[in-house]
Scaffold this active site. Structure first.
Site, PDB file in Angstrom:
ATOM      1  N   GLU A 199       5.455  -8.819 -18.952  1.00 34.01           N
ATOM      2  CA  GLU A 199       4.462  -9.113 -19.977  1.00 34.01           C
ATOM      3  C   GLU A 199       3.693 -10.410 -19.684  1.00 34.01           C
ATOM      4  OE1 GLU A 199       7.517  -8.063 -20.448  1.00 34.01           O
ATOM      5  OE2 GLU A 199       7.376  -6.253 -21.692  1.00 34.01           O
ATOM      6  N   ASP A 246      11.852  -8.177 -42.786  1.00 36.75           N
ATOM      7  CA  ASP A 246      11.031  -7.892 -41.618  1.00 36.75           C
ATOM      8  C   ASP A 246       9.599  -7.543 -42.020  1.00 36.75           C
ATOM      9  OD1 ASP A 246      10.228  -7.387 -38.994  1.00 36.75           O
ATOM     10  OD2 ASP A 246      12.135  -6.485 -38.453  1.00 36.75           O
TER      11      ASP A 246
HETATM   12 MN    MN Z   1       9.091  -5.145 -21.449  1.00 35.35          MN
END
Ligand code: MN
Length: 424
Positions: A199, A246
C-alpha cells in the site's frame, strides 16, 4: 522533515488550538463539533507527548484536495491507477528528529471515544509488516493495555496472513506502527489491493513519489515525516479487545486479539492524528476506496456513471446511491448488480438518473417516489455474503436490495421531469 508529514497538508488550512484535553470523550466532542470547519483542530491529549490533529479530511472537498484532484471521476481514476500501478519507494537514510517517548505507549494519543468502549484507542495508526519479501500496510485500531503492550484488532486479511505465517515458523511478527502522515498515504493504506501490492507503493504512485526511511529496529519502510513510529512484535499472546464503537456506531464485540509488545516508541515534532470513529473522516477514508470500486464496476455496464456515494447513514459502507446515464431500459438493474460486485459488503443500492444528485437525500427520495415501482424495479438477493458489521445479518449472510429509481420508459421521459423555477 517535510516528506509525507501531516503538517505538509494541514498547514494549508491553519489551526484552531484547543490546548490540553482529557483522554476520555473530549476528543469525541471536539471532533464532532469541528467536522466541517475550515481550520484544523489542534490539541494535546493529557499526558501524551505529541500534539494531535483531527478532521484532516472530514469533508469530501478536502479529501480531493489531499489527492490533488477536482472531480469524482478524477479521484476514482487516480486511486484505481495507483493501486494497479504502484510506484517504487524512494529509500533515504535516517531523517533524524525522533526521540524516545518517556512513558512508552502512555506517551501516545490513546483516547476513549464512546461510553461503551472497552478502553483507550489509537484510531488512525497503520501497521507496516514485511515477511519473506512481502510487505503490507493497513489501518488497525489499537487498544492500550499498558506502557509496553496493546491489543490489535487484526481482521482476517493481509496482516493476519503475515502474522499466521510468522507464528507458524515459530516467530512473532515484527511490526512498525506509524501514526501521523499525509492523508493521501492514509487513503492508499485504507484501500485493499491484493496481497503483494504494498500500500505504501500505491501511496507513492498516488503522490508522485514517496520517501521512506528504515525503521530503527526492524528496518521496515516508514514515510519520512511520520509523527510517531513504534517498533514492536505481534505475538502469539492474545488479550481481550473491545467493545469498540466502529464506523456504524455500533459496539463491536469483545474478542481475543493479538498482543503487540513494544520495543521502542519514537515521537517527533510532527503531528499525530486522532480519527473520530463513526465521524465523516472515518466514513470518507473507509468508504472512498469502495466508491472507486463501485464506480469502476458500474462504468463497465452503463455508458456513464456520474456519482457514487456511500452514504453517511449507511456508515460509508452498507448503503450506496449511484447516478448514471442510461441508454436502455434494464441498465438500472445491471448497474445494481455491478455495484454489488464492486463492493461485496454493500447491502442496499439506489440507482438514479443523472438529473438526481446523490448528495441530496430529498431528491433521491423524490426519484424513488416518482420513478420506481416495487413490483418491477426492485432487486432482492437472499442469503448473500454480507458485512460482519451489520448486526441484522445472520452468520455472515445478508439480504441485498437494489432499487432502480431511473426513469422507466425513456419515450415518456417528459412525464418524469421535475418542475423548475425559471432562472434558478
Ligand atoms: Mn494489503
Amino acid at each position: 522533515m517535510a516528506g509525507a508529514s501531516l503538517s505538509r497538508f494541514a498547514d494549508n488550512y491553519g489551526y484552531t488550538d484547543y490546548g490540553v484535553i482529557e483522554r476520555e470523550y473530549e476528543a469525541t466532542r471536539l471532533l464532532y463539533a469541528t467536522e466541517s470547519s475550515h481550520s484544523i483542530p489542534r490539541f494535546r491529549l493529557k499526558e501524551s507527548e505529541i500534539t494531535s490533529l483531527g478532521n484532516i479530511v472530514s469533508t469530501r472537498k478536502r479529501l480531493y484536495e489531499a489527492l490533488g484532484v477536482s472531480s469524482d471521476g478524477e479521484a476514482y481514476e487516480k486511486l484505481l491507477d495507483a493501486l494497479a500501478n504502484p510506484k517504487e519507494l524512494r529509500k533515504v537514510g535516517d531523517p533524524g528528529g525522533y526521540k524516545k517517548a518517556s512513558r512508552g505507549l502512555f506517551s501516545l494519543p490513546f483516547a476513549k471515544f464512546y461510553e461503551g468502549d472497552g478502553g483507550y484507542y489509537l484510531t488512525a495508526a497503520f501497521i507496516v509488516a514485511c515477511l519473506d519479501g512481502v510487505c503490507n500496510a493497513s489501518i488497525h485500531r489499537i487498544m492500550l493495555l499498558d506502557e509496553k503492550r496493546a491489543a490489535v484488532r487484526v481482521v482476517p486479511r493481509h496482516l493476519y496472513t503475515l502474522y499466521q505465517r510468522a507464528l507458524a515458523s515459530g516467530r512473532p511478527l515484527p511490526v512498525t506502527i506509524v501514526l501521523g502522515v499525509h492523508p493521501a498515504v492514509l487513503v492508499a493504506v485504507a484501500s485493499s489491493p491484493r496481497l503483494g501490492v504494498f500500500e505504501l507503493e500505491a501511496a507513492s504512485a498516488l503522490m508522485g513519489g514517496l520517501e521512506v526511511f528504515p525503521s530503527p529496529v526492524h528496518g521496515n519502510p516508514v514515510p519520512v515525516g511520520a509523527g510517531v513510529v513504534v517498533e514492536g512484535f505481534l505475538t502469539g499472546e492474545r488479550a481481550r479487545e473491545g467493545p469498540f464503537a466502529d464506523i456504524l456506531l455500533l459496539y463491536d464485540k469483545v474478542r481475543e486479539e493479538p498482543v503487540l509488545t513494544v520495543e521502542e516508541v519514537l515521537v517527533s515534532d510532527e503531528y499525530a492524528h486522532v480519527l473520530l470513529p463513526g465521524g465523516m473522516e472515518h466514513i470518507l477514508l473507509m468508504g472512498f476506496p469502495r466508491e472507486a470500486q463501485i464506480w469502476q464496476a458500474v462504468a463497465r455496464v452503463v455508458p456513464r456513471v456520474h456519482k457514487v456515494r456511500l452514504t453517511r447513514g449507511g456508515g460509508g459502507w452498507l448503503n450506496a446511491i449511484v447516478s448514471i446515464d442510461k441508454t436502455h431500459d434494464g441498465d438500472g438493474k445491471n448497474a445494481i448488480m455491478a455495484a454489488f460486485a464492486g463492493h461485496p459488503s454493500l447491502k442496499h443500492v439506489i440507482v438514479v438518473d443523472s438529473d438526481i444528485d446523490p448528495d441530496d437525500p430529498v431528491m433521491v427520495e423524490w426519484a424513488v417516489a416518482t420513478r420506481f415501482q416495487a413490483d418491477k424495479d426492485l432487486v432482492i438477493v437472499r442469503e448473500a455474503r454480507g458485512s460482519t458489521l451489520d448486526p441484522s445479518g445472520r452468520d455472515g449472510f445478508t439480504a441485498k436490495m437494489g432499487i432502480d429509481a431511473t426513469i422507466p420508459d425513456k419515450s415518456k421521459a417528459d412525464i418524469y421531469r421535475r418542475a423548475r423555477i425559471p432562472g434558478e
